[in-house]
Design an enzyme around this catalytic site. Structure first.
Site, PDB file in Angstrom:
ATOM      1  N   THR A 185      35.791  22.810  62.732  1.00 29.81           N
ATOM      2  CA  THR A 185      35.759  23.789  61.641  1.00 29.81           C
ATOM      3  C   THR A 185      36.532  23.202  60.462  1.00 29.81           C
ATOM      4  O   THR A 185      37.512  22.488  60.653  1.00 29.81           O
ATOM      5  CB  THR A 185      36.444  25.107  62.036  1.00 29.81           C
ATOM      6  OG1 THR A 185      37.794  24.792  62.382  1.00 29.81           O
ATOM      7  CG2 THR A 185      35.764  25.768  63.197  1.00 29.81           C
ATOM      8  N   GLU A 330      31.811  28.481  65.245  1.00 29.46           N
ATOM      9  CA  GLU A 330      32.162  28.999  66.570  1.00 29.46           C
ATOM     10  C   GLU A 330      31.013  29.740  67.248  1.00 29.46           C
ATOM     11  O   GLU A 330      31.096  30.071  68.425  1.00 29.46           O
ATOM     12  CB  GLU A 330      33.356  29.973  66.457  1.00 29.46           C
ATOM     13  CG  GLU A 330      34.692  29.316  66.186  1.00 29.46           C
ATOM     14  CD  GLU A 330      34.951  29.066  64.704  1.00 29.46           C
ATOM     15  OE1 GLU A 330      33.976  29.053  63.916  1.00 29.46           O
ATOM     16  OE2 GLU A 330      36.125  28.877  64.336  1.00 29.46           O
ATOM     17  N   LYS A 438      43.141  44.450  48.326  1.00 32.26           N
ATOM     18  CA  LYS A 438      43.751  45.724  48.713  1.00 32.26           C
ATOM     19  C   LYS A 438      44.311  46.381  47.464  1.00 32.26           C
ATOM     20  O   LYS A 438      45.320  45.952  46.923  1.00 32.26           O
ATOM     21  CB  LYS A 438      44.825  45.501  49.765  1.00 32.26           C
ATOM     22  CG  LYS A 438      44.179  44.994  51.036  1.00 32.26           C
ATOM     23  CD  LYS A 438      45.168  44.601  52.107  1.00 32.26           C
ATOM     24  CE  LYS A 438      44.392  44.113  53.318  1.00 32.26           C
ATOM     25  NZ  LYS A 438      44.870  42.884  53.877  1.00 32.26           N
ATOM     26  N   TRP A 443      40.351  49.269  50.226  1.00 32.60           N
ATOM     27  CA  TRP A 443      39.838  47.903  50.212  1.00 32.60           C
ATOM     28  C   TRP A 443      38.674  47.774  49.233  1.00 32.60           C
ATOM     29  O   TRP A 443      37.804  48.637  49.167  1.00 32.60           O
ATOM     30  CB  TRP A 443      39.348  47.498  51.607  1.00 32.60           C
ATOM     31  CG  TRP A 443      40.461  47.235  52.571  1.00 32.60           C
ATOM     32  CD1 TRP A 443      41.791  47.483  52.380  1.00 32.60           C
ATOM     33  CD2 TRP A 443      40.331  46.682  53.878  1.00 32.60           C
ATOM     34  NE1 TRP A 443      42.497  47.114  53.491  1.00 32.60           N
ATOM     35  CE2 TRP A 443      41.635  46.621  54.427  1.00 32.60           C
ATOM     36  CE3 TRP A 443      39.256  46.235  54.651  1.00 32.60           C
ATOM     37  CZ2 TRP A 443      41.878  46.123  55.715  1.00 32.60           C
ATOM     38  CZ3 TRP A 443      39.494  45.736  55.925  1.00 32.60           C
ATOM     39  CH2 TRP A 443      40.801  45.685  56.447  1.00 32.60           C
TER      40      TRP A 443
END
Ligand code: AMP
Length: 540
Positions: A185, A330, A438, A443
């Site tokens: 990754t 993944e 935030k 959010w």
């Protein structure tokens, strides 16, 4: 009571053997850096993969050894996928765009015995060779007369290496859970982490990817992965396209819109795949030149959120179906794909695009859920959003040689993405958890704002980050790159959000830049932007 069916292991070698027996004369077409075209067939690829397997065995490579590749999408890289994994070794694809220190780190961490590389990367290889003492040989993927000038020790010519080897290999019957591929990754912080695919996960992933409501691949298709073979195995296409016997077009390093259009038309490509940036560039090129896309019928778009405006342009103006997809290194990478259901038949194009802008439904094999900070599962109502967790047979359970690091949460992989899931199963990413803004205890989705911004005709690319604010804790700042030769004012751009989002989601300000920073896999480097602009609010 056990079933009485054969326990035939699922192996990567069986994919290419199937292709050569049933689609032996189907073509694999590659373009190199000079624009020259190479053509051969699955039968040829099978013979040469067998030669590579023999050469590696003769060089002492054994089951479980790791062999790296650093190459573009081309036929020799394809041979490496099968020749390396077929003998039970692990094909470790290196992303050449990783930071330099990370390349040496992953070669050493993976303990690569040989590195097969495109001669165009010779300088990079020379820079790292002395720092990688375990590597026994550096194999340049070219003919003898194309070998790069170099004083590198243990430099080997690929064609010499495999030339003269037998064109047949008795592929071993491996444990299907043994490793076949490795991809690191591209973390923006910390060392890269290795995701180790197994033969079983790779075959199951390929079978599922090919299904009608997934990538819908068939022997009548011509598939061109623009997604890189050095990043999550080009989304598994070198396996899934081979499994169904599709003609394969491997575009090499030239991924500019003109080169892609030429291949679409000349090779009658029907299905292609890549990140949104590629297709944004393509649409701009089509609009400017009037170029056409030949027989292209479907584009798989993933790796980053696909803006609704891009879906609309491709489907409504150019008649190409868009399949929005989500996944990670993944997850092999297919997690979700966005295809319609029978109940959507009567929708207008605009209503359909609204749904297509979501990342899609989990394919069979991938279970998903969203949870709150306490780990409690949230409603699948398309409104509640929380941390996205996934599990399934092609989802990573631990990182390579980091078995001691806890990767899963109660058997689920935390993706680091924040999402909603609706009652029909469509998942929508609202943010990376670390990128969510935030503001006043609520959010704000940076992705939603970016998608809206690129819907403005003058905007080429957009990033939205949260910058510190004394009252609201964070407020959104819009950073944009304007199309060449076009202009738009700050106020006009901010006005563009009116009526499209709730008032308090609207960015506070706009910064115009020449380019935005990206990671090695083409994602926006928001950590850098946040650092660069953390004082923006106080300056203003
Ligand atoms: P990588 O492992 O480099 O392929 O990155 C995986 C990450 O890319 C995911 O966790 C998401 O944050 C992002 N990603 C992939 N596909 C999409 C998509 N269609 N929309 C939004 N983000 C995406």
């Amino acid at each position: 009571m056990r079933g009485l069916m054969m326990e035939t292991p699922l192996l990567v070698s069986s994919i290419i053997r199937h292709a050569t027996l049933n689609h032996g004369d189907t073509e694999i077409v590659s373009r190199d850096a000079s624009g020259a075209t190479h053509r051969y067939t699955y039968a040829d690829a099978y013979r040469r993969s067998s030669q590579l397997a023999n050469a590696l065995t003769r060089a002492g490579v054994r089951e479980g050894d790791t062999i790296a590749t650093m190459a573009w999408n081309d036929y020799r890289h394809f041979e490496a996928y099968y020749g390396i994994s077929g003998i039970g070794a692990v094909c470790h694809t290196i992303n050449p765009r990783l930071f330099h220190e990370q390349i040496a780190y992953i070669i050493n961490h993976a303990e690569d015995a040989y590195v097969l590389f495109d001669p165009g990367f010779i300088e990079m290889i020379e820079r790292h060779a002395s720092g990688c003492p375990i590597v026994k040989g550096w194999i340049a993927m070219c003919e003898r007369n194309e070998m790069p000038e170099s004083s590198l020790k243990n430099l080997i010519c690929y064609e010499d290496f495999i030339g003269g080897e037998p064109e047949h290999y008795d592929w071993p019957v491996l444990d299907e859970n043994s490793a076949c591929g490795l991809c690191y990754t591209s973390g923006t912080t910390g060392d890269p982490k290795g995701v180790l695919y197994s033969h079983r996960s790779t075959v199951l992933h390929a079978m599922t990817s090919a299904m009608p409501d997934a990538m819908n691949l068939s022997a009548r298709d011509t598939v061109m992965p623009v997604s890189s073979m050095f990043h999550v195995m080009a989304w598994g296409l070198p396996y899934s396209a081979t499994m169904v016997g599709a003609k394969l077009v491997l575009p090499g390093p030239n991924l500019d819109p003109e080169s892609l259009c030429q291949l679409f038309v000349e090779e009658a490509v029907t299905i292609t795949a890549g990140v949104p940036t590629i297709w944004l560039g393509l649409v701009a090129h089509l609009q400017k030149t009037g170029a056409r896309l030949g027989s292209l019928k479907r584009i798989l778009i993933g790796g980053a959120a696909c803006p609704k405006s891009l879906i609309a342009a491709l489907e409504d103006d150019y008649g190409v179906e868009v399949v929005h997809a989500w996944g990670m290194t993944e997850t092999s990478p297919i997690g979700t794909l966005n295809t319609m259901k029978a109940s959507h038949a009567g929708l207008t194009a605009a209503e359909r695009h609204e749904i297509q802008a979501k990342q899609g439904r989990g394919v069979f094999g991938v279970e998903m859920k969203i949870v709150d900070d306490a780990g409690v599962e949230l409603a699948r109502d398309g409104v509640a959003f929380g941390d996205l967790l996934v599990r399934g047979p092609w989802i990573c359970s631990a990182y390579h040689r980091l078995g001691h690091v806890e990767t899963l949460r109660d058997g689920w992989l935390p993706t680091g993405d924040v999402a909603t899931i609706d009652a029909d199963g469509y998942m929508q990413i609202t943010d990376r958890s670390k990128d969510v803004i935030k503001s006043g205890g609520e959010w704000i989705s940076s992705i939603a704002l970016e998608n809206l911004a690129v819907g403005h005709p003058a905007i080429r690319e957009a990033a939205v980050i949260g910058i510190p604010h004394p009252k609201w804790s964070e407020r959104p700042l819009l950073i944009v790159v304007v199309n060449q030769g076009e202009s738009v004012s700050r106020d006009e751009l901010l006005g563009f959000f009116d009526g499209k989002v709730t008032k308090w989601w609207k960015p506070d300000d706009v910064v115009f830049v020449d380019e935005l920073p990206h990671t090695a896999t083409g994602k926006l480097l928001k950590a850098k932007l946040r650092k660069d602009y953390e004082l923006f609010g106080s300056r203003a």
